[in-house]
Motif scaffolding. Structure first.
Motif, PDB file in Angstrom:
ATOM      1  N   ILE A 249       0.849  -1.183   0.000  1.00  0.00           N
ATOM      2  CA  ILE A 249       0.000   0.000   0.000  1.00  0.00           C
ATOM      3  C   ILE A 249       0.887   1.236   0.000  1.00  0.00           C
ATOM      4  O   ILE A 249       1.780   1.372   0.845  1.00  0.00           O
ATOM      5  CB  ILE A 249      -0.923   0.030   1.236  1.00  0.00           C
ATOM      6  CG1 ILE A 249      -1.753  -1.247   1.321  1.00  0.00           C
ATOM      7  CG2 ILE A 249      -1.832   1.255   1.193  1.00  0.00           C
ATOM      8  CD1 ILE A 249      -2.521  -1.384   2.623  1.00  0.00           C
ATOM      9  N   LEU A 250       0.651   2.134  -0.953  1.00  0.00           N
ATOM     10  CA  LEU A 250       1.315   3.432  -1.017  1.00  0.00           C
ATOM     11  C   LEU A 250       0.253   4.507  -0.873  1.00  0.00           C
ATOM     12  O   LEU A 250      -0.827   4.415  -1.482  1.00  0.00           O
ATOM     13  CB  LEU A 250       2.059   3.615  -2.340  1.00  0.00           C
ATOM     14  CG  LEU A 250       3.119   2.558  -2.683  1.00  0.00           C
ATOM     15  CD1 LEU A 250       3.726   2.843  -4.053  1.00  0.00           C
ATOM     16  CD2 LEU A 250       4.212   2.512  -1.624  1.00  0.00           C
ATOM     17  N   ALA A 251       0.514   5.526  -0.066  1.00  0.00           N
ATOM     18  CA  ALA A 251      -0.492   6.555   0.185  1.00  0.00           C
ATOM     19  C   ALA A 251       0.173   7.916   0.327  1.00  0.00           C
ATOM     20  O   ALA A 251       1.367   8.027   0.639  1.00  0.00           O
ATOM     21  CB  ALA A 251      -1.294   6.226   1.448  1.00  0.00           C
ATOM     22  N   TYR A 252      -0.648   8.945   0.102  1.00  0.00           N
ATOM     23  CA  TYR A 252      -0.167  10.319   0.166  1.00  0.00           C
ATOM     24  C   TYR A 252      -1.311  11.197   0.638  1.00  0.00           C
ATOM     25  O   TYR A 252      -2.462  11.009   0.232  1.00  0.00           O
ATOM     26  CB  TYR A 252       0.314  10.773  -1.226  1.00  0.00           C
ATOM     27  CG  TYR A 252       0.589  12.251  -1.351  1.00  0.00           C
ATOM     28  CD1 TYR A 252       1.806  12.796  -0.938  1.00  0.00           C
ATOM     29  CD2 TYR A 252      -0.360  13.113  -1.897  1.00  0.00           C
ATOM     30  CE1 TYR A 252       2.054  14.156  -1.061  1.00  0.00           C
ATOM     31  CE2 TYR A 252      -0.119  14.467  -2.037  1.00  0.00           C
ATOM     32  CZ  TYR A 252       1.096  14.986  -1.625  1.00  0.00           C
ATOM     33  OH  TYR A 252       1.339  16.341  -1.746  1.00  0.00           O
ATOM     34  N   ASN A 253      -1.016  12.138   1.525  1.00  0.00           N
ATOM     35  CA  ASN A 253      -2.041  13.106   1.923  1.00  0.00           C
ATOM     36  C   ASN A 253      -1.437  14.499   1.972  1.00  0.00           C
ATOM     37  O   ASN A 253      -0.247  14.672   2.242  1.00  0.00           O
ATOM     38  CB  ASN A 253      -2.700  12.733   3.253  1.00  0.00           C
ATOM     39  CG  ASN A 253      -1.807  13.038   4.443  1.00  0.00           C
ATOM     40  OD1 ASN A 253      -0.594  12.948   4.347  1.00  0.00           O
ATOM     41  ND2 ASN A 253      -2.395  13.371   5.568  1.00  0.00           N
ATOM     42  N   GLN A 254      -2.256  15.479   1.680  1.00  0.00           N
ATOM     43  CA  GLN A 254      -1.822  16.872   1.665  1.00  0.00           C
ATOM     44  C   GLN A 254      -2.953  17.757   2.158  1.00  0.00           C
ATOM     45  O   GLN A 254      -4.102  17.608   1.728  1.00  0.00           O
ATOM     46  CB  GLN A 254      -1.400  17.301   0.263  1.00  0.00           C
ATOM     47  CG  GLN A 254      -0.954  18.762   0.192  1.00  0.00           C
ATOM     48  CD  GLN A 254      -0.511  19.171  -1.196  1.00  0.00           C
ATOM     49  OE1 GLN A 254      -0.593  18.385  -2.136  1.00  0.00           O
ATOM     50  NE2 GLN A 254      -0.045  20.398  -1.346  1.00  0.00           N
ATOM     51  N   ARG A 255      -2.619  18.668   3.032  1.00  0.00           N
ATOM     52  CA  ARG A 255      -3.590  19.674   3.468  1.00  0.00           C
ATOM     53  C   ARG A 255      -3.482  20.853   2.523  1.00  0.00           C
ATOM     54  O   ARG A 255      -2.478  21.562   2.489  1.00  0.00           O
ATOM     55  CB  ARG A 255      -3.310  20.105   4.905  1.00  0.00           C
ATOM     56  CG  ARG A 255      -4.404  21.007   5.475  1.00  0.00           C
ATOM     57  CD  ARG A 255      -4.165  21.313   6.928  1.00  0.00           C
ATOM     58  NE  ARG A 255      -2.921  22.049   7.118  1.00  0.00           N
ATOM     59  CZ  ARG A 255      -2.443  22.400   8.309  1.00  0.00           C
ATOM     60  NH1 ARG A 255      -3.077  22.018   9.391  1.00  0.00           N
ATOM     61  NH2 ARG A 255      -1.318  23.072   8.408  1.00  0.00           N
ATOM     62  N   LEU A 256      -4.542  21.074   1.735  1.00  0.00           N
ATOM     63  CA  LEU A 256      -4.518  22.124   0.727  1.00  0.00           C
ATOM     64  C   LEU A 256      -4.785  23.491   1.344  1.00  0.00           C
ATOM     65  O   LEU A 256      -4.025  24.432   1.157  1.00  0.00           O
ATOM     66  CB  LEU A 256      -5.556  21.821  -0.357  1.00  0.00           C
ATOM     67  CG  LEU A 256      -5.391  20.469  -1.068  1.00  0.00           C
ATOM     68  CD1 LEU A 256      -6.532  20.247  -2.041  1.00  0.00           C
ATOM     69  CD2 LEU A 256      -4.046  20.404  -1.774  1.00  0.00           C
ATOM     70  N   LEU A 257      -5.890  23.571   2.066  1.00  0.00           N
ATOM     71  CA  LEU A 257      -6.286  24.807   2.732  1.00  0.00           C
ATOM     72  C   LEU A 257      -6.690  24.450   4.155  1.00  0.00           C
ATOM     73  O   LEU A 257      -6.572  23.304   4.586  1.00  0.00           O
ATOM     74  CB  LEU A 257      -7.452  25.478   1.979  1.00  0.00           C
ATOM     75  CG  LEU A 257      -7.197  25.874   0.521  1.00  0.00           C
ATOM     76  CD1 LEU A 257      -8.498  26.293  -0.138  1.00  0.00           C
ATOM     77  CD2 LEU A 257      -6.163  26.995   0.433  1.00  0.00           C
ATOM     78  N   ASP A 258      -7.178  25.425   4.888  1.00  0.00           N
ATOM     79  CA  ASP A 258      -7.668  25.151   6.232  1.00  0.00           C
ATOM     80  C   ASP A 258      -8.877  24.219   6.141  1.00  0.00           C
ATOM     81  O   ASP A 258      -9.882  24.556   5.516  1.00  0.00           O
ATOM     82  CB  ASP A 258      -8.049  26.461   6.931  1.00  0.00           C
ATOM     83  CG  ASP A 258      -8.456  26.230   8.374  1.00  0.00           C
ATOM     84  OD1 ASP A 258      -7.873  25.313   8.989  1.00  0.00           O
ATOM     85  OD2 ASP A 258      -9.342  26.944   8.865  1.00  0.00           O
ATOM     86  N   LYS A 259      -8.759  23.034   6.722  1.00  0.00           N
ATOM     87  CA  LYS A 259      -9.810  22.016   6.739  1.00  0.00           C
ATOM     88  C   LYS A 259     -10.067  21.397   5.373  1.00  0.00           C
ATOM     89  O   LYS A 259     -11.128  20.798   5.147  1.00  0.00           O
ATOM     90  CB  LYS A 259     -11.133  22.588   7.287  1.00  0.00           C
ATOM     91  CG  LYS A 259     -11.009  23.309   8.613  1.00  0.00           C
ATOM     92  CD  LYS A 259     -10.503  22.417   9.708  1.00  0.00           C
ATOM     93  CE  LYS A 259     -10.478  23.149  11.044  1.00  0.00           C
ATOM     94  NZ  LYS A 259      -9.926  22.334  12.131  1.00  0.00           N
ATOM     95  N   ALA A 260      -9.149  21.502   4.439  1.00  0.00           N
ATOM     96  CA  ALA A 260      -9.289  20.882   3.121  1.00  0.00           C
ATOM     97  C   ALA A 260      -8.124  19.925   2.908  1.00  0.00           C
ATOM     98  O   ALA A 260      -6.963  20.300   3.096  1.00  0.00           O
ATOM     99  CB  ALA A 260      -9.325  21.935   2.022  1.00  0.00           C
ATOM    100  N   TYR A 261      -8.435  18.680   2.502  1.00  0.00           N
ATOM    101  CA  TYR A 261      -7.417  17.645   2.380  1.00  0.00           C
ATOM    102  C   TYR A 261      -7.571  16.903   1.062  1.00  0.00           C
ATOM    103  O   TYR A 261      -8.690  16.658   0.586  1.00  0.00           O
ATOM    104  CB  TYR A 261      -7.537  16.624   3.516  1.00  0.00           C
ATOM    105  CG  TYR A 261      -7.274  17.186   4.885  1.00  0.00           C
ATOM    106  CD1 TYR A 261      -6.025  17.080   5.480  1.00  0.00           C
ATOM    107  CD2 TYR A 261      -8.286  17.819   5.595  1.00  0.00           C
ATOM    108  CE1 TYR A 261      -5.787  17.585   6.743  1.00  0.00           C
ATOM    109  CE2 TYR A 261      -8.057  18.337   6.859  1.00  0.00           C
ATOM    110  CZ  TYR A 261      -6.795  18.208   7.424  1.00  0.00           C
ATOM    111  OH  TYR A 261      -6.569  18.717   8.670  1.00  0.00           O
TER     112      TYR A 261
END
Length: 337
Positions: A249-261
């Protein structure tokens, strides 16, 4: 270890007790708490089984309603809470029968969930001395657990599962977590297995971990591995190999804006040679939340949640273009939800 359903975290999964029941994303809301209640160990890594919780809060639907669900929840006291829910699946009238005889059509069900928090809880910041939870539904499934935190280092969890009405399918697991400033060790003794895993923070950005599991009935030992790299304060990359499922399993997460993912997850099964990719987006507002996902098999899903003072409304939709299947659902929850 049973495979994890991507659309619902079910107590059929033996790792249920080690997962956050709602897989909530860390919104860093604790910064508004008084200093004595904030996280005192910022370098402490997550549990091995909880490494991907932040990603799967979006890519895996904890609860995607198909049909209608009504829930009533409330606290009888500061320590004791109850929740009743009724689920009515969509009608199968006019649809072709399922060719898979092992997959039974959904039926209406009732679920009772209870939680008891030990100790004196006078303020929202008070920590319980122990936690007892239980859940039963009309199909015969039963799940119960007790969590006891001895101190800042040792934490115990005892879980019992009845996957259906037959006691022959019962499972019991005892977990012990040993935590330090930059590491977490976990020991599990369960029905037909025992395991040990550890997670270690290295430097400021890297977390490494492994798990060794032994299946006693099969006389087989399996190794699993985990990796996390903090690209920045807003971006993280994850990799996990699950030996029991022979899956990467490969995964990625990023917080774009306040409360946006933004989230992405790639799964590859060495057993079947198949892979699947899921992309997800989550936006949280003051009184609402939107989650949208799409996978590599052209399956789209969306969930809109509206939160009121003592109620919650949820609208869900799933569109599977390859199967020409479209399902919708909505739910109403009253009380402390």
């Amino acid at each position: 270890m049973a495979a994890i359903n991507k659309e619902q975290v079910d107590m059929d999964n033996p790792a249920f007790a080690q997962q956050d029941p709602h897989l909530k994303i860390n919104d860093e809301e604790e910064m508004s708490l008084p200093p004595q209640f904030r996280n005192r160990y910022p370098r402490r890594p997550p549990l091995f089984d909880g490494l991907l919780n932040n990603v799967r809060a979006v890519t895996k639907k904890v609860e995607h309603i198909k049909g209608f669900k009504f829930e009533v929840a409330g606290g009888l006291s500061n320590n004791f809470h109850l929740a009743h829910s009724w689920m009515i699946p969509p009608s199968n009238k006019g649809k072709a029968p399922n060719p898979n005889p092992m997959k039974q059509p959904p039926v209406p069900s009732y679920t009772l969930a209870a939680q008891y928090l030990g100790g004196e809880l006078r303020t929202p910041f008070d920590q319980p001395s122990y936690i007892m939870t239980g859940r039963w539904d009309s199909t015969g499934k039963l799940e119960a657990a007790i969590i006891k935190k001895l101190n800042e280092t040792f934490n115990f969890r005892l879980s019992a599962f009845y996957l259906d009405s037959s006691p022959n399918n019962a499972q019991v697991h005892l977990d012990c977590d040993i935590s330090g400033e930059d590491y977490v060790h976990s020991i599990k003794l369960g029905t037909g297995l025992y395991s040990f895993n550890m997670m270690q923070t290295i430097g400021k950005r890297v977390v490494l971990g492994y798990e060794m599991m032994t299946l006693t009935e099969r006389n087989m030992s399996l190794m699993s591995y985990a990796f996390k790299f903090g690209i920045s304060q807003k971006q993280n990359f994850y990799a996990q190999y699950v030996g029991a499922a022979d899956q990467l399993i490969l995964a990625y997460n990023q917080r774009l804006l306040d409360k946006a993912y933004f989230m992405s997850e790639l799964e590859y099964s060495n057993q079947s040679g198949e892979s699947r990719t899921i992309l997800g987006y989550r936006q949280k507002f003051a009184t609402s939340e939107v989650i949208i996902t799409v996978n590599s098999k052209m399956k789209f899903s969306s969930a809109l949640t509206l939160q009121g003072f003592a109620y919650q409304l949820k609208l869900c939709a799933i569109a599977d273009y390859t199967k020409d299947s479209y399902k919708f659902g909505y739910g109403i929850a009253m009380g402390q939800v």
